[in-house]
Motif scaffolding. Sequence first.
Motif, PDB file in Angstrom:
ATOM      1  N   MET A 195       0.496  -1.032  -0.322  1.00  8.78           N
ATOM      2  CA  MET A 195       0.309  -0.322  -0.011  1.00  8.78           C
ATOM      3  C   MET A 195       0.368   1.513   0.006  1.00  8.78           C
ATOM      4  SD  MET A 195      -2.755  -1.118   2.758  1.00  8.78           S
ATOM      5  CE  MET A 195      -4.069   0.752   2.942  1.00  8.78           C
ATOM      6  N   VAL A 196       2.326   1.067   0.779  1.00  9.44           N
ATOM      7  CA  VAL A 196       3.061   2.095   0.250  1.00  9.44           C
ATOM      8  C   VAL A 196       2.884   2.830  -1.549  1.00  9.44           C
ATOM      9  CG1 VAL A 196       5.499   2.313   1.059  1.00  9.44           C
ATOM     10  CG2 VAL A 196       3.786   1.556   2.409  1.00  9.44           C
ATOM     11  N   PRO A 197       2.915   2.250  -2.407  1.00 10.62           N
ATOM     12  CA  PRO A 197       3.277   3.276  -3.253  1.00 10.62           C
ATOM     13  C   PRO A 197       2.768   3.750  -3.976  1.00 10.62           C
ATOM     14  CG  PRO A 197       4.449   0.696  -3.533  1.00 10.62           C
ATOM     15  CD  PRO A 197       3.610   0.747  -2.330  1.00 10.62           C
ATOM     16  N   PHE A 198       1.112   3.433  -3.031  1.00  6.19           N
ATOM     17  CA  PHE A 198      -0.305   4.540  -3.687  1.00  6.19           C
ATOM     18  C   PHE A 198      -0.344   5.432  -3.148  1.00  6.19           C
ATOM     19  CE2 PHE A 198      -1.163  -0.547  -3.991  1.00  6.19           C
ATOM     20  CZ  PHE A 198      -2.169  -0.115  -5.663  1.00  6.19           C
ATOM     21  N   VAL A 199       0.798   5.941  -1.762  1.00  5.68           N
ATOM     22  CA  VAL A 199       0.612   7.203  -1.222  1.00  5.68           C
ATOM     23  C   VAL A 199       2.127   7.772  -1.417  1.00  5.68           C
ATOM     24  CG1 VAL A 199      -1.505   6.416   0.130  1.00  5.68           C
ATOM     25  CG2 VAL A 199       0.666   5.873   0.987  1.00  5.68           C
ATOM     26  N   ILE A 200       3.079   6.957  -1.258  1.00  4.51           N
ATOM     27  CA  ILE A 200       4.824   7.933  -2.207  1.00  4.51           C
ATOM     28  C   ILE A 200       4.854   7.827  -3.469  1.00  4.51           C
ATOM     29  CG2 ILE A 200       7.282   8.150  -1.352  1.00  4.51           C
ATOM     30  CD1 ILE A 200       4.573   7.545   1.047  1.00  4.51           C
ATOM     31  N   SER A 201       5.209   8.771  -3.242  1.00  3.84           N
ATOM     32  CA  SER A 201       5.766   8.968  -4.979  1.00  3.84           C
ATOM     33  C   SER A 201       6.672   8.758  -5.369  1.00  3.84           C
ATOM     34  CB  SER A 201       6.267  10.802  -5.328  1.00  3.84           C
ATOM     35  OG  SER A 201       7.136  11.410  -4.451  1.00  3.84           O
ATOM     36  N   GLY A 202       7.249   8.468  -6.337  1.00  2.00           N
ATOM     37  CA  GLY A 202       8.339   7.254  -7.637  1.00  2.00           C
ATOM     38  C   GLY A 202      10.182   7.538  -6.257  1.00  2.00           C
ATOM     39  N   LYS A 203       9.950   9.306  -6.791  1.00  2.00           N
ATOM     40  CA  LYS A 203      11.317   9.908  -5.667  1.00  2.00           C
ATOM     41  C   LYS A 203      11.716   9.493  -5.079  1.00  2.00           C
ATOM     42  CE  LYS A 203      11.160  14.196  -8.899  1.00  2.00           C
ATOM     43  NZ  LYS A 203      11.014  15.797  -9.301  1.00  2.00           N
ATOM     44  N   SER A 204      10.168   9.565  -4.152  1.00  2.00           N
ATOM     45  CA  SER A 204      10.738   8.832  -1.985  1.00  2.00           C
ATOM     46  C   SER A 204      10.753   7.038  -2.178  1.00  2.00           C
ATOM     47  CB  SER A 204      10.127   9.651  -1.461  1.00  2.00           C
ATOM     48  OG  SER A 204       9.254  10.521  -1.366  1.00  2.00           O
ATOM     49  N   TYR A 205       9.753   6.560  -2.650  1.00  2.00           N
ATOM     50  CA  TYR A 205       9.900   5.396  -2.822  1.00  2.00           C
ATOM     51  C   TYR A 205      10.944   4.189  -3.800  1.00  2.00           C
ATOM     52  CZ  TYR A 205       7.655   0.258  -2.566  1.00  2.00           C
ATOM     53  OH  TYR A 205       7.289  -1.164  -2.326  1.00  2.00           O
ATOM     54  N   ASN A 206      11.737   4.573  -3.370  1.00  2.00           N
ATOM     55  CA  ASN A 206      13.275   3.625  -4.354  1.00  2.00           C
ATOM     56  C   ASN A 206      13.753   1.943  -3.688  1.00  2.00           C
ATOM     57  OD1 ASN A 206      14.847   4.438  -2.176  1.00  2.00           O
ATOM     58  ND2 ASN A 206      14.600   6.539  -2.445  1.00  2.00           N
ATOM     59  N   GLY A 207      14.783   1.625  -4.198  1.00  2.00           N
ATOM     60  CA  GLY A 207      14.538   0.886  -4.092  1.00  2.00           C
ATOM     61  C   GLY A 207      16.154  -0.117  -3.218  1.00  2.00           C
ATOM     62  N   ARG A 208      16.513   1.233  -2.494  1.00  2.00           N
ATOM     63  CA  ARG A 208      16.959   0.997  -1.016  1.00  2.00           C
ATOM     64  C   ARG A 208      16.004   0.917  -0.543  1.00  2.00           C
ATOM     65  NH1 ARG A 208      21.575   5.198   1.197  1.00  2.00           N
ATOM     66  NH2 ARG A 208      22.072   3.936   2.525  1.00  2.00           N
ATOM     67  N   SER A 209      14.908   2.170  -0.093  1.00  2.00           N
ATOM     68  CA  SER A 209      13.778   2.474   1.116  1.00  2.00           C
ATOM     69  C   SER A 209      13.019   1.566   1.163  1.00  2.00           C
ATOM     70  CB  SER A 209      12.969   3.388   1.218  1.00  2.00           C
ATOM     71  OG  SER A 209      12.498   3.529  -0.664  1.00  2.00           O
ATOM     72  N   ALA A 210      12.726   0.500  -0.262  1.00  4.24           N
ATOM     73  CA  ALA A 210      11.191  -0.286  -0.261  1.00  4.24           C
ATOM     74  C   ALA A 210      12.454  -2.226   0.327  1.00  4.24           C
ATOM     75  CB  ALA A 210      10.860  -0.710  -1.665  1.00  4.24           C
ATOM     76  N   TRP A 211      13.318  -2.580  -0.419  1.00  5.37           N
ATOM     77  CA  TRP A 211      14.450  -3.268  -0.263  1.00  5.37           C
ATOM     78  C   TRP A 211      14.357  -3.514   1.626  1.00  5.37           C
ATOM     79  CZ3 TRP A 211      12.202  -7.082  -2.977  1.00  5.37           C
ATOM     80  CH2 TRP A 211      12.068  -6.876  -3.875  1.00  5.37           C
ATOM     81  N   TYR A 212      14.550  -2.701   2.869  1.00  2.00           N
ATOM     82  CA  TYR A 212      15.662  -2.469   3.766  1.00  2.00           C
ATOM     83  C   TYR A 212      14.064  -2.694   4.422  1.00  2.00           C
ATOM     84  CZ  TYR A 212      20.165  -1.358   2.537  1.00  2.00           C
ATOM     85  OH  TYR A 212      21.851  -1.458   2.194  1.00  2.00           O
ATOM     86  N   GLY A 213      13.189  -1.441   3.745  1.00  2.00           N
ATOM     87  CA  GLY A 213      11.632  -2.500   4.919  1.00  2.00           C
ATOM     88  C   GLY A 213      11.388  -3.238   4.481  1.00  2.00           C
ATOM     89  N   HIS A 214      11.219  -3.927   3.711  1.00  5.48           N
ATOM     90  CA  HIS A 214      10.902  -6.057   3.165  1.00  5.48           C
ATOM     91  C   HIS A 214      11.239  -6.101   4.152  1.00  5.48           C
ATOM     92  CE1 HIS A 214       8.730  -8.686   1.666  1.00  5.48           C
ATOM     93  NE2 HIS A 214       9.513  -9.093   0.791  1.00  5.48           N
TER      94      HIS A 214
END
Length: 384
Positions: A195-214
Amino acid sequence: MKQFTTRQIVLLGVLMEVGITLIHAPAQAADHANQHAYWTCIIAAIVLCLPIWAMLKLKRRFPDQDLMQAMVSSHPVLGRMLLAVYLILFLIIFARDLRIITDFVEVVLLPLTPIVVTSLILLLTLVFMAKGGISTIVNMAEIFVPLLILTLLTMPLFFGRNMDFSVLRPYLHPEVDGVIKGSWRMLGYMADILMVPFVISGKSYNGRSAWYGHLLGTAFLTMLVLLSELVIGVPIFSRLFYPSYELVRQLQLTDFLDRFDLFVAALTVPTFLTKIGIDLYVTSLAVKRMFSHAWGSLMVWPVGLLGYVCSFMLFSNIVQVFDFSREWTAVMIIFFVLMPLVLWMLLRPKSKGKGGDDKASNGERDSSSQLESRQGDRTGHTHL
């Protein structure tokens, strides 16, 4: 749209993946996988890697937009139709999580308060949280998620000799069928991280943040399930509605702090509320994206009240929420695992420079979203 740091997105991902999952999903996994329940978190996390990868590829095409904006801007009619389906999905998630946290607070903290009153109090908190915007919710996650992680990391220091590693035997011979069934139950809740990409822009939702969070969220859940097995024991652990709370109840720091579980519950309940606040924010934002002239902040109360009613209409008691997990995972796989791959193949940014008429029409279509982005940049945060 406000840009967030990598640390903030990592904490937001951990919150979405862990926030409601740890309440009762681990008990369902242990009911099927027995002593190898911790493997269910890992298998569910591996399945989620593919849609996360698709989301990252998709967000690169729309660096200044969230996913709902990208759906509407790429295909105005079809995108709004698909967004209407996601709106129903988000509403059910909000109703489910509100019902879970209401029953949890009713059992643990306010047993003498009518459940309707408890739910209304929680709804009032969630509405003001969602009206504050995504920046308010992210700032709350920066406070409560580290406290939740710190609480888990310090638990093994207090349990000590209470952990019995013999309950994990046989270590290398898991029951594959049971592990798969347990992973099915866990996947339906862990998929909320998408659900995070539905409210966060592409500049903030990058590979590093997504994979570290997961990765951090998966490690958090795996450690919690493993610790519950070692302290509570698999036979009891698999029959509890709130295994994480029962785990905390085993903490006894001298006679003076015999009810240390109330202190931990007071720290973790705001974390759960923050996660449900995101559910309400995403649902209200979906209404705003569907109807570009709608004022999003005015939709929070109606959407919140609708979710409040649905939480009691869809689930008359917590047992129904418990049993609903089996069917719900199939819905989450369709819309949060398979659909990101379809969106990655279909959604493309509108090409520029094809003529004055196309530029004019595109400018009129995206004027409201551009104005919102400029206002968000000037104010420092984005409201509904």
